[in-house]
Design a protein around this motif. Structure first.
Motif, PDB file in Angstrom:
ATOM      1  N   UNK A 169     -41.814 -25.814  -3.713  1.00 42.97           N
ATOM      2  CA  UNK A 169     -40.487 -25.480  -4.079  1.00 42.97           C
ATOM      3  C   UNK A 169     -39.563 -26.694  -3.432  1.00 42.97           C
ATOM      4  N   UNK A 170     -39.612 -27.102  -2.174  1.00 44.59           N
ATOM      5  CA  UNK A 170     -38.950 -27.887  -1.571  1.00 44.59           C
ATOM      6  C   UNK A 170     -39.375 -29.649  -2.090  1.00 44.59           C
ATOM      7  N   UNK A 171     -40.602 -29.715  -2.602  1.00 44.99           N
ATOM      8  CA  UNK A 171     -40.901 -31.079  -3.156  1.00 44.99           C
ATOM      9  C   UNK A 171     -40.230 -31.098  -4.466  1.00 44.99           C
ATOM     10  N   UNK A 172     -40.679 -30.142  -5.284  1.00 45.25           N
ATOM     11  CA  UNK A 172     -39.860 -30.263  -6.767  1.00 45.25           C
ATOM     12  C   UNK A 172     -38.530 -30.447  -6.842  1.00 45.25           C
ATOM     13  N   UNK A 173     -37.928 -29.544  -6.173  1.00 47.03           N
ATOM     14  CA  UNK A 173     -36.294 -29.624  -5.992  1.00 47.03           C
ATOM     15  C   UNK A 173     -35.856 -30.879  -5.693  1.00 47.03           C
ATOM     16  N   UNK A 174     -36.306 -31.339  -4.541  1.00 45.68           N
ATOM     17  CA  UNK A 174     -36.161 -32.689  -4.022  1.00 45.68           C
ATOM     18  C   UNK A 174     -36.280 -33.845  -4.816  1.00 45.68           C
ATOM     19  N   UNK A 175     -37.507 -33.988  -5.523  1.00 44.99           N
ATOM     20  CA  UNK A 175     -37.933 -34.640  -6.414  1.00 44.99           C
ATOM     21  C   UNK A 175     -37.091 -34.819  -7.654  1.00 44.99           C
ATOM     22  N   UNK A 176     -36.525 -33.777  -8.142  1.00 44.09           N
ATOM     23  CA  UNK A 176     -35.815 -33.440  -9.362  1.00 44.09           C
ATOM     24  C   UNK A 176     -34.322 -34.051  -8.796  1.00 44.09           C
ATOM     25  N   UNK A 177     -33.828 -33.615  -7.854  1.00 42.93           N
ATOM     26  CA  UNK A 177     -32.422 -33.980  -7.445  1.00 42.93           C
ATOM     27  C   UNK A 177     -32.179 -35.202  -6.855  1.00 42.93           C
ATOM     28  N   UNK A 178     -32.993 -36.271  -6.844  1.00 45.56           N
ATOM     29  CA  UNK A 178     -33.126 -37.365  -5.980  1.00 45.56           C
ATOM     30  C   UNK A 178     -31.688 -38.224  -6.295  1.00 45.56           C
ATOM     31  N   UNK A 179     -31.407 -38.286  -7.595  1.00 47.03           N
ATOM     32  CA  UNK A 179     -30.088 -39.051  -7.924  1.00 47.03           C
ATOM     33  C   UNK A 179     -29.038 -38.336  -7.376  1.00 47.03           C
ATOM     34  N   UNK A 180     -28.975 -36.947  -7.431  1.00 50.25           N
ATOM     35  CA  UNK A 180     -27.895 -36.343  -6.913  1.00 50.25           C
ATOM     36  C   UNK A 180     -27.697 -36.334  -5.526  1.00 50.25           C
ATOM     37  N   UNK A 181     -28.821 -36.355  -4.798  1.00 44.45           N
ATOM     38  CA  UNK A 181     -28.819 -36.537  -3.335  1.00 44.45           C
ATOM     39  C   UNK A 181     -28.132 -37.909  -3.008  1.00 44.45           C
ATOM     40  N   UNK A 182     -28.560 -38.905  -3.695  1.00 45.73           N
ATOM     41  CA  UNK A 182     -28.014 -40.128  -3.659  1.00 45.73           C
ATOM     42  C   UNK A 182     -26.304 -40.190  -3.800  1.00 45.73           C
ATOM     43  N   UNK A 183     -25.972 -39.531  -4.839  1.00 45.77           N
ATOM     44  CA  UNK A 183     -24.590 -39.319  -5.108  1.00 45.77           C
ATOM     45  C   UNK A 183     -23.877 -38.957  -4.070  1.00 45.77           C
ATOM     46  N   UNK A 184     -24.580 -37.720  -3.461  1.00 41.63           N
ATOM     47  CA  UNK A 184     -23.817 -37.052  -2.384  1.00 41.63           C
ATOM     48  C   UNK A 184     -23.637 -38.018  -1.260  1.00 41.63           C
ATOM     49  N   UNK A 185     -24.499 -38.861  -0.773  1.00 38.55           N
ATOM     50  CA  UNK A 185     -24.449 -39.802   0.164  1.00 38.55           C
ATOM     51  C   UNK A 185     -23.590 -40.916   0.005  1.00 38.55           C
ATOM     52  N   UNK A 186     -23.334 -41.266  -1.268  1.00 40.20           N
ATOM     53  CA  UNK A 186     -22.204 -42.118  -1.496  1.00 40.20           C
ATOM     54  C   UNK A 186     -21.046 -41.745  -1.649  1.00 40.20           C
TER      55      UNK A 186
END
Length: 622
Positions: free
Chosen positions: A184-201
């Motif tokens: 679950x962690x891997x799938x969610x993280x892989x799918x949301x990598x662009x959003x994670x990058x947006x949050x950091x920005x």
């Protein structure tokens, strides 16, 4: 090195010192050479800690290399078909997506690897047949689900799953997709990598914006930080409490109201935010009369930051260091997990994402990687603190020279004081909370012993103080301000910590008012940025994904935004602390060695601000 009372007689201020020695704690008084600025004669400090740092980095690098180079991380999130073959690998390299041919709860093991996700009008799956599904044509077969092959509308999710667009079918296949916490962690993280990058920005831009605005309208920004922080924590506490009692607000319906399995976590979240809100309100009320001092302290830091604009490089560079460290840790942790050998030969029913059974040796390796992450993060933050404190201290004594103080600070860190930075990181990692609690207990017992006339209380306090003396030399003197004295005198971390302890003790009336105010501001400001960016990103994530609750993605986003906010906002607290300590030290050098009441090296703008704070203190406190 610092001078004790017995050594002071060798200096020219012997007569002056004798006058003060009866009134003031003279342990670790500032050396006379600080009249001309920081000590130029330096040698490496805390060499043992430096060697420990190099050994730990070498060992962790070797461990990461061995683990990462010998494993295949992609196999953790690569789905397998009903025969246990990995989609998109080997002979199935043209079929990267997993497809549920029978999207029903009891038959989710009936899967096949497909070339692309089908549409509703398709009659044939572009699939790789296996033992269970040997025909890829549409076959409703209402009488026998074991032979059923449904072709339905679906979209690619996470790059390897054909997720049904129909809500009922989507809900039916989710148990097979979210098999096990790790998948679950891997799938969610892989799918949301662009959003994670947006949050950091977003956190980066918000922190950078407020760093500039604080210098332009300090009072407004300070109050905005505090009031918005209180409002957010209060609202979140209420929201999670209502969810726990099964009456969630419709204002932000981002949790499935029909699923209350997360209720205990919601209660814990509600209590946590309630504590944060109450603490903020209590702190604001308690320090309401000191708010002008807090604002003056922030202005003190902005005076330095605006005249040393290159210091903004520190949070920017260290943000990328933190992110790189996090990515390396994720890769290493996944490599450890990929050591698991998943044998499907004995399974009659194989699901696309089998649950990984962690073995004891794998758990030990994972614990090592977690400790490595925490240790490296702590060292990075300690190095950032050193650069901030060192740059402020060097500027205080040599403001007129207009040199590259940040570059000089970096040279000091690399050439002489990496061991001391490591020692501070170890202290922060293991003893920071203990030291604060110990200091509070020690001070309380000491006040009790001095002010109370009750014989029993006096005896209790005295006995407790005797017990405290066992840890006194190791914990009580340790503090977060040692870097300033390391830069000024080139002493090691523990010697500098003791010296700072006595400086604060000799200037107790000033630090009684000012201490903690800068820390409270940075706490509120970083939590403000953290909450705004994390909540905003979480809402955006929930709008863009199909799963019920993305706790893993949320945790990563929270970690990134808090790290960015900490790196930016700590500049203000650390700079203000360094300037104040440099000011009091400068004054003590003039006072104890030369009998003068004026500071020698203080920049005029800093002197004016400190005097302004002291004048306000006399008005409020007499």
């Amino acid at each position: 090195m610092f001078q004790r009372k017995s050594e002071v007689g060798e200096e020219q201020g012997e007569t002056v010192i004798a006058l003060y020695s009866q009134q003031t704690n003279m342990s670790y008084i500032p050396p006379v050479y600080l009249k001309n600025g920081p000590n130029q004669n330096r040698s490496c400090t805390n060499l043992c800690c430096c060697l420990l740092f190099l050994l730990s980095i070498g060992a962790l690098g070797y461990f990461y290399f061995l683990t990462y180079s010998s494993q295949h991380i992609e196999r953790l999130y690569t789905p397998v078909d009903s025969e246990g073959r990995e989609c998109g690998q080997g002979n199935l390299n043209k079929f990267p997506l997993i497809y549920f041919v029978t999207p029903e709860e009891k038959y989710l093991y009936r899967t096949v690897c497909v070339e692309k996700c089908p549409k509703k009008e398709d009659k044939l799956l572009l699939c790789a047949p296996n033992k269970l599904i040997n025909d890829c044509h549409n076959n409703p077969s209402p009488s026998d689900p074991e032979k059923r092959v449904l072709v339905y509308e679906s979209d690619s999710y996470s790059g390897n799953i054909c997720l049904p667009t129909d809500d009922n079918l989507k809900k039916a296949v989710q148990p097979a997709i979210l098999v096990g916490e790790i998948q679950q962690a891997l799938i969610n993280t892989k799918a949301n990598l662009p959003i994670i990058a947006i949050s950091g920005g977003a956190a980066f831009l918000l922190a950078f914006f407020f760093t500039i605005m604080i210098g332009l309208c300090t009072t407004l920004i300070v109050y905005v930080f505090i009031l918005v922080y209180i409002s957010l924590t209060g609202f979140l506490s209420t929201y999670f409490l209502l969810y726990f009692i099964r009456s969630p607000l419709d204002l932000f319906p981002y949790f499935d109201k029909s699923i209350y399995a997360w209720s205990p976590y919601m209660l814990a979240a509600s209590i946590t935010f309630a504590v944060l809100c109450v603490y903020a309100i209590f702190t604001l009320c308690w320090n309401l009369r000191k708010m002008k001092f807090m604002i003056s302290l922030v202005k003190l830091a902005t005076t330095f930051l605006y005249q040393n604009k290159t210091i903004i490089i520190v949070p920017i560079v260290f943000f990328f260091l933190v992110m790189s460290t996090l990515l390396i840790w994720i890769a290493s942790a996944l490599a450890v997990l990929s050591e698991q050998q998943m044998d499907y030969s004995l399974d009659s029913q194989i699901y696309p994402f089998e649950k990984i059974q962690l073995k004891f040796d794998t758990l030990i390796k994972l614990m090592i990687t977690v400790l490595a992450l925490i240790w490296l993060m702590q060292y990075i933050l300690s190095l950032a603190r050193f650069l901030n404190a060192s740059t402020a201290t060097l500027w205080y004594f040599h403001a007129s020279s207009n040199k590259g103080f940040l570059y000089d600070s970096f040279k000091l860190a690399v050439r002489y004081h990496n061991g001391s930075i490591t020692a501070e990181a170890i202290y922060s990692f293991f003893f920071s909370g203990i030291a604060k609690a110990f200091n509070l207990i020690y001070e309380s017992l000491n006040r009790c012993r001095l002010k109370r006339h009750n014989f029993i209380l006096n005896c209790f306090a005295s006995i407790s103080l005797c017990l405290c003396c066992v840890c006194e030399n190791f914990i009580m003197y340790i503090n977060n301000y040692a870097f300033v004295y390391i830069v000024m005198t080139s002493a090691d971390y523990f010697e500098s910590s003791k010296a700072v302890h006595f400086v604060i003790k000799r200037n107790h009336s000033d630090f009684e008012t000012l201490s903690g105010l800068g820390e409270q501001f940075t706490h509120f400001s970083k939590m403000f940025i953290f909450l705004i960016t994390t909540i905003g990103t979480f809402i955006y994530v929930k709008e863009q994904t199909d799963f019920v609750l993305q706790l893993y993605t949320f945790a990563i986003i929270a970690f990134i935004t808090l790290s960015i906010a900490t790196l930016f906002m700590d500049m203000f607290g650390q700079s203000a602390d360094a300037l104040l300590l440099a000011y009091f030290t400068d004054c003590e050098v003039q006072k104890y060695h030369f009998g003068l009441e004026e500071c020698g090296s203080c920049p005029q703008e800093i002197k004016d601000q400190v005097q302004h704070i002291r004048e306000k203190q006399k008005i409020y406190y007499g």
